[in-house]
Design a protein around this motif. Sequence first.
Motif, PDB file in Angstrom:
ATOM      1  N   TRP A  41       7.306  -4.212  33.917  1.00  0.00           N
ATOM      2  CA  TRP A  41       7.368  -3.368  32.718  1.00  0.00           C
ATOM      3  C   TRP A  41       6.525  -2.121  32.916  1.00  0.00           C
ATOM      4  CZ3 TRP A  41       2.688  -2.404  30.537  1.00  0.00           C
ATOM      5  CH2 TRP A  41       1.656  -3.331  30.745  1.00  0.00           C
ATOM      6  N   VAL A  42       6.883  -1.064  32.202  1.00  0.00           N
ATOM      7  CA  VAL A  42       6.122   0.189  32.207  1.00  0.00           C
ATOM      8  C   VAL A  42       6.013   0.657  30.766  1.00  0.00           C
ATOM      9  CG1 VAL A  42       6.034   2.591  32.968  1.00  0.00           C
ATOM     10  CG2 VAL A  42       6.987   0.849  34.480  1.00  0.00           C
ATOM     11  N   ARG A  43       4.807   1.013  30.350  1.00  0.00           N
ATOM     12  CA  ARG A  43       4.579   1.541  29.006  1.00  0.00           C
ATOM     13  C   ARG A  43       3.460   2.571  29.086  1.00  0.00           C
ATOM     14  NH1 ARG A  43       3.858  -3.079  26.323  1.00  0.00           N
ATOM     15  NH2 ARG A  43       6.108  -3.284  26.226  1.00  0.00           N
ATOM     16  N   ASP A  44       3.773   3.798  28.685  1.00  0.00           N
ATOM     17  CA  ASP A  44       2.820   4.907  28.773  1.00  0.00           C
ATOM     18  C   ASP A  44       2.307   5.014  30.206  1.00  0.00           C
ATOM     19  OD1 ASP A  44       3.167   5.410  26.028  1.00  0.00           O
ATOM     20  OD2 ASP A  44       1.630   3.927  25.519  1.00  0.00           O
ATOM     21  N   GLU A  45       1.011   4.915  30.409  1.00  0.00           N
ATOM     22  CA  GLU A  45       0.426   5.012  31.752  1.00  0.00           C
ATOM     23  C   GLU A  45       0.159   3.639  32.368  1.00  0.00           C
ATOM     24  OE1 GLU A  45      -0.159   7.875  33.588  1.00  0.00           O
ATOM     25  OE2 GLU A  45       1.061   8.734  31.980  1.00  0.00           O
ATOM     26  N   ARG A  46       0.602   2.580  31.710  1.00  0.00           N
ATOM     27  CA  ARG A  46       0.354   1.228  32.220  1.00  0.00           C
ATOM     28  C   ARG A  46       1.638   0.635  32.806  1.00  0.00           C
ATOM     29  NH1 ARG A  46      -1.584  -2.254  27.624  1.00  0.00           N
ATOM     30  NH2 ARG A  46       0.190  -1.246  26.628  1.00  0.00           N
ATOM     31  N   ALA A  47       1.450  -0.289  33.737  1.00  0.00           N
ATOM     32  CA  ALA A  47       2.590  -1.014  34.302  1.00  0.00           C
ATOM     33  C   ALA A  47       2.140  -2.419  34.673  1.00  0.00           C
ATOM     34  CB  ALA A  47       3.131  -0.297  35.532  1.00  0.00           C
ATOM     35  N   GLY A  48       3.040  -3.377  34.470  1.00  0.00           N
ATOM     36  CA  GLY A  48       2.778  -4.761  34.842  1.00  0.00           C
ATOM     37  C   GLY A  48       3.580  -5.136  36.075  1.00  0.00           C
ATOM     38  N   PHE A  49       2.942  -5.816  36.999  1.00  0.00           N
ATOM     39  CA  PHE A  49       3.554  -6.225  38.261  1.00  0.00           C
ATOM     40  C   PHE A  49       3.583  -7.741  38.366  1.00  0.00           C
ATOM     41  CE2 PHE A  49       2.093  -1.993  39.035  1.00  0.00           C
ATOM     42  CZ  PHE A  49       2.942  -1.458  39.980  1.00  0.00           C
TER      43      PHE A  49
END
Length: 112
Positions: free
Chosen positions: A76-84
Motif C-alpha cells: 500500500w501507498v498513502r501520502d509519503e508512507r508505504a507498507g511492504f
Amino acid sequence: MSVGAQLSVTDQRRATRHPVDYPVIAEHNVRGDVQLHISNISAHGFMVDNAEDLNRGDRIIVRLPVVGRIEAYVIWVRDERAGFQFERIIRLDDFDAMIDTLQPNPKLRRRR
C-alpha cells in the motif's frame, strides 16, 4: 495479462510492529538504488515514511541486520508512507536478534 507482483495478502495487520529509525538503500527493479527510511517493522514486512515515486506492486531488495538481503513488495501507498510485505517470513530467532540491533531501547521491544 497483469503487470507487477502477484500479491496474496492475508490479514497481517495484527502482527506486532516495532518502531525503528533505520535508513536503508533499497535496490528497486526499475529505478536502481533508492534511499528509504524504515519507521516500523514486523516479521511480515515494514513501513517507510519517505515513499516517493513508489507504487503498489513495486519490488525492492533491502539489506537488514542479521537477516541480510531480503525481497519485499509494496502492498500500500498513502501520502509519503508505504507498507511492504517480505517475500518470506523472517524466522523468530533472526527477527528477535534483528530487533535487538535495530531498536536499542529495550522499553520499545516486544516482550519475549
